[in-house]
Design a protein around this motif. Structure first.
Motif, short mmCIF file in Angstrom:
data_model
loop_
_atom_site.label_atom_id
_atom_site.label_comp_id
_atom_site.label_asym_id
_atom_site.label_seq_id
_atom_site.Cartn_x
_atom_site.Cartn_y
_atom_site.Cartn_z
N SER A 135 1.05 -1.27 -0.20
CA SER A 135 0.14 0.14 0.18
C SER A 135 1.25 1.23 0.19
O SER A 135 1.46 1.14 0.67
CB SER A 135 -1.33 -0.22 1.28
N PRO A 136 0.71 2.25 -1.20
CA PRO A 136 1.30 3.62 -1.00
C PRO A 136 1.68 4.52 0.00
O PRO A 136 2.31 4.95 0.38
CB PRO A 136 1.02 3.90 -2.24
N VAL A 150 -2.16 -0.07 -5.40
CA VAL A 150 -2.34 -0.25 -6.40
C VAL A 150 -2.86 -0.95 -6.81
O VAL A 150 -1.49 -1.85 -7.43
CB VAL A 150 -0.78 0.72 -6.29
N GLU A 151 -3.51 -0.32 -8.05
CA GLU A 151 -3.84 -1.66 -9.72
C GLU A 151 -4.34 -0.93 -10.27
O GLU A 151 -5.06 -0.04 -10.83
CB GLU A 151 -4.87 -2.66 -9.21
N ASN A 196 -2.61 1.38 -12.61
CA ASN A 196 -1.75 2.57 -12.75
C ASN A 196 -3.37 3.33 -11.88
O ASN A 196 -3.40 4.47 -12.35
CB ASN A 196 -1.79 3.48 -13.37
N HIS A 197 -4.13 3.06 -10.92
CA HIS A 197 -4.54 3.46 -9.99
C HIS A 197 -4.84 3.47 -8.48
O HIS A 197 -4.37 2.14 -7.83
CB HIS A 197 -6.59 3.57 -10.76
N LEU A 198 -5.69 3.81 -7.28
CA LEU A 198 -5.64 3.28 -6.20
C LEU A 198 -7.18 2.50 -6.40
O LEU A 198 -7.98 2.88 -6.97
CB LEU A 198 -6.42 4.18 -5.05
N ASP A 234 -12.53 3.19 -7.29
CA ASP A 234 -11.37 3.32 -7.51
C ASP A 234 -11.23 4.74 -7.87
O ASP A 234 -12.03 5.88 -7.68
CB ASP A 234 -11.35 2.82 -9.26
N ASN A 254 -8.24 8.17 -8.81
CA ASN A 254 -7.43 8.71 -9.29
C ASN A 254 -5.90 8.32 -8.92
O ASN A 254 -6.35 8.18 -7.13
CB ASN A 254 -7.15 9.73 -9.76
N LEU A 255 -4.46 8.57 -9.07
CA LEU A 255 -3.30 8.18 -8.50
C LEU A 255 -3.25 9.88 -7.64
O LEU A 255 -3.51 10.73 -7.57
CB LEU A 255 -2.14 7.93 -8.70
#
Length: 297
Positions: free
Chosen positions: A195-196, A214-215, A217-219, A240, A242-243
């Motif tokens: 997890s970021p 993260v999957e 390129n999105h959370l 979902d 966005n980053l």
């Protein structure tokens, strides 16, 4: 995040919706919801998932015959064999049966790539598609059927009315390095996923926190709230986002959606980690009217 799920997603670019007019916002959410349903009903959608067969070491025969390890709902008594040894899977078709691998006639020995890294190889016969999935230390054949009963009996997705109050701006707190969080799936298997960071936000007058993965390129959030088991899917829902941008994340719970397990018993969905169990009702996103459950362990 490999192997937790492979649903078809449509992620809205939320940054473009920072200050929308209410009617434009409502329309954008409705369009997103329509796309979700289209993908669910598509030939490759989750409603076509009609079987999950755990591979035993050695030969696993496939066909409509009852003596096969992989029993198809119809068609030839036997279409071929999946030979499994130590993570290596080879498909051998029966002579005279039209079977393809990735759209081309199957070779006498076709080694199959599982879903561990990217798109798996696909074995097709009639309206059936079969491919290898890897979960924990086990491998299985997932069956898709364009004539699946789940697809034929589907009556449409159900949603709460769109409410802009459930679209919130959250503060993103990044970890110095990704933290590992325990994610258990419906089979009872637990893996550690990176997890970021985490998000902090306020909803219904309460300060709340969610931990994403993260999957694609999105959370990706797996969460449970006080509507779970009431108006919404009992184990929880997906969301979902966005980053992060400038330390913020837009969470739009109007786009919270059910996991594949709400539509087929042959999915292997992740469950919410304990820190993602929210003490409030989130009356937004997808509702739930009945479950096929999860049958295959």
């Amino acid at each position: 995040m490999t192997g937790l799920r492979k649903p078809i997603l449509c992620v809205v670019v939320l940054a473009a919706l920072e200050c929308p007019a209410e009617t434009t916002y409502q329309q954008s959410v409705q369009e997103w919801r329509q796309k979700q349903e289209q993908d669910l009903k598509a030939d490759g959608g989750w409603l076509t998932v009609a079987g999950l067969f755990w591979l035993k070491d050695g030969v696993n025969a496939a066909g409509s015959g009852a003596s096969n390890q992989i029993v198809l709902p119809r068609g030839p008594a036997k279409i071929g064999e999946f030979d499994f040894h130590s993570g290596r899977i080879v498909f051998r078709p029966v002579a005279g049966v039209a079977v393809t691998v990735n759209g081309k006639p199957a070779d006498a020995d076709s080694r199959l790539k599982p879903d561990t890294d990217g798109k798996p190889d696909q074995v097709q016969c009639g309206g059936f598609t079969m491919f290898v999935i890897h979960r924990g230390d086990r491998y299985a054949i997932r069956l898709k059927d364009t004539d699946s009963k789940f697809r034929k009996e589907f009556t449409g997705m159900r949603w709460f009315p769109v409410a802009s109050g459930y679209r919130v701006t959250a503060k993103f707190v990044a970890y110095e390095k990704p933290a590992m969080i325990a994610i258990t799936n419906v089979l009872g298997e637990t893996t550690q996923q990176p997890s970021p960071g985490y998000v902090l936000f306020t909803l219904a007058g309460q300060s709340l926190r969610l931990d994403p993965m993260v999957e694609d390129n999105h959370l990706f959030f797996v969460f449970h709230d006080q509507t779970s088991g009431q108006e919404t899917y009992p184990p929880g829902r997906f969301l979902d986002a966005n980053l992060p941008k400038d330390g913020q994340v837009i969470l739009d719970f109007n786009q919270a959606y059910n996991p594949p397990c709400a539509f087929t018993p042959y999915a292997t969905c992740p469950l919410p980690p304990k820190q993602n169990r929210l003490p409030i009702r989130i009356e937004a996103g997808e509702q739930y009217t009945g479950s096929p459950g999860h049958l295959v362990k």
